[in-house]
Enzyme design. Structure first.
Site, PDB file in Angstrom:
ATOM      1  N   ASN A 177     -78.155 -96.494 -60.674  1.00 17.80           N
ATOM      2  CA  ASN A 177     -77.195 -97.306 -59.910  1.00 17.80           C
ATOM      3  C   ASN A 177     -76.337 -98.108 -60.885  1.00 17.80           C
ATOM      4  OD1 ASN A 177     -78.502-100.011 -60.340  1.00 17.80           O
ATOM      5  ND2 ASN A 177     -80.191 -98.923 -59.338  1.00 17.80           N
ATOM      6  N   TYR A 178     -75.397 -98.856 -60.346  1.00 14.93           N
ATOM      7  CA  TYR A 178     -74.390 -99.519 -61.200  1.00 14.93           C
ATOM      8  C   TYR A 178     -74.826-100.858 -61.799  1.00 14.93           C
ATOM      9  CZ  TYR A 178     -71.093 -96.107 -59.284  1.00 14.93           C
ATOM     10  OH  TYR A 178     -70.451 -94.959 -58.943  1.00 14.93           O
TER      11      TYR A 178
END
Ligand code: CTP
Length: 403
Positions: free
Chosen positions: A212-213
């Site tokens: 994920n970011y």
């Protein structure tokens, strides 16, 4: 927390080529709100002018006992009393020798001998001078007197031709002062804080993962906030790009949620506070394959995912049975129904606090330097305006400490 704010620092400068770096030290200290009074040796004046130093520090530079202009007497005793800390940077072999042997023939050494608070010494000289038994003996004498000698970390030296003896970088010197004040007066002294930070990467094959970011900025800001207040930090970090300014007591770098879970459970019994900022993957591929998956001629493919352990919930369960009090803090990044979901997570994971940030708010979430949060406890909720992540970290820790 900025623990240099309002601090009185006497900076002693001696005759080294590194004297120009004292400008960066003054600038850094002043930027953090410290007041700097500079004392320079006669040899130091050959390398840097008092005008430069007084401009940067907004204070006159003290060079001799008497001002040649107006004949006023500069009292080393007053300076010693005024100081919250004294820093000699750069410190030459000659000044270190005078300090170690009480040769008080200039204002810097007399001030040193009168200093009541902690003294820091950042040596600067060439390798042969530094290695000489006489220099080493003098440094040992200073250490025995309780002075802190600041040298570059051993790991950094190999890459430097000049090597040992080179003065530590100004930013790191300032960091050492901050660490000192954190340990001396921080309101989290004696507390241990475990922090999970960053994303997790769940392996699909040797070259691919589900991630994920998350960059880890919020978690690192919290780690720094705790360390600046004197806490011991145990950092359990996923694959992050962000780094803390201070050095945590323990840092475990992990990749997957399972590894993060194992590392967290290994240290949780030591913690007084656990803050789970990590964006943990909820699922992982069931069997990561050992060979790279080929495209072949498949039109589509299926990945079978299985659920990861909920680290925050496991910490919440640990809290129920542990004898030692443990304060638990979770994060909730929501895209909709934030308030309901956050309160639900608070109860479900047995957390004392949950910090909610919404992707609907501009400037909040992954990768930004700012965040906008609401802090929930079982009985209370408080919404804060958009702030830098460092300020948000301060709000979160204030909330915990005040209660
Ligand atoms: N968390 C955790 N371990 C997990 C999942 C989440 O420790 N496997 C922690 C996070 O670090 C965060 C809190 O739990 O502090 C909430 O994370 P979030 O992903 O919002 O919660 P989930 O339980 O995964 O809920 P959902 O994905 O359904 O919103």
């Amino acid at each position: 927390m900025n623990n240099l704010k309002g601090k009185h620092i006497v900076l002693g400068i001696t005759g080294s080529i590194a004297a120009y770096k004292a400008c960066y030290i003054i600038r850094g200290l002043v930027k953090r709100g410290a007041e700097v009074q500079t004392v320079i040796t006669p040899a130091g004046r050959e390398f840097i002018t008092p005008v430069t130093l007084s401009t940067l520090s907004s204070n006159p530079v003290i060079t001799e006992f008497f001002s040649s202009r107006d004949g006023s007497w500069h009292s080393h005793v007053d300076l010693g009393l005024w100081a919250d800390a004294m820093l000699v940077a750069p410190a030459t072999a000659s000044t270190i020798g005078k300090m170690a042997n009480g040769i008080a023939d200039n204002m810097l050494v007399t001030t040193y001998l009168s200093a009541k608070e902690q003294v820091f010494v950042a040596p600067a000289m060439d390798l042969d001078m530094f290695r000489h038994p006489s220099t080493q003996r003098n440094l040992d004498t200073l250490r025995a007197a309780g002075d802190i000698i600041i040298e570059p970390a051993a790991g950094e030296l190999a890459s430097h031709l000049i090597g040992k003896g080179r003065m530590e970088e100004p930013d790191n010197i300032i960091l050492r002062l901050e660490e000192y004040f954190a340990q001396k007066e921080g309101d989290m002294r004696g507390k241990t804080v475990l922090i999970t930070v960053g994303p997790t990467h769940e392996k699909i094959d040797p070259v691919r993962f589900i991630g994920n970011y998350s960059t880890g900025k919020m978690g690192m800001a919290l780690a720094d906030e705790c360390m600046s207040r004197g806490a011991k930090v145990i950092l359990i970090a996923g694959p992050v790009t962000a780094a803390p300014r201070f050095t945590p007591a323990v840092r475990e770098d992990v990749e997957s949620a399972e590894q993060m879970y194992q590392a967290t459970m290994k240290y949780i019994a030591e913690a007084d506070i656990a803050i789970m900022t990590a964006a943990v993957a909820d699922y992982r591929p069931e069997d990561p394959v050992t060979e790279k998956i080929k495209r072949e001629k498949k039109e589509s493919m299926m990945l079978e995912l299985v659920q990861n352990k909920d680290i925050a919930a496991a910490v919440g369960r640990f809290k129920q049975t542990s004898e030692k009090p443990l304060v638990t803090v979770g994060f909730a990044l929501e895209t909709s129904d934030g308030f309901v979901n956050a309160q639900d997570k608070l109860a479900r994971k047995n957390l004392d606090y949950i910090v909610m940030n919404s992707l609907q708010d501009a400037g909040a979430g992954f990768g930004t330097d700012t965040n906008k949060v609401t802090i929930f406890s079982a009985t209370d909720e408080q919404t804060f305006p958009l702030k830098s992540k460092a300020e948000v970290a301060e709000d979160i820790i204030n909330t915990i400490v005040e209660n």
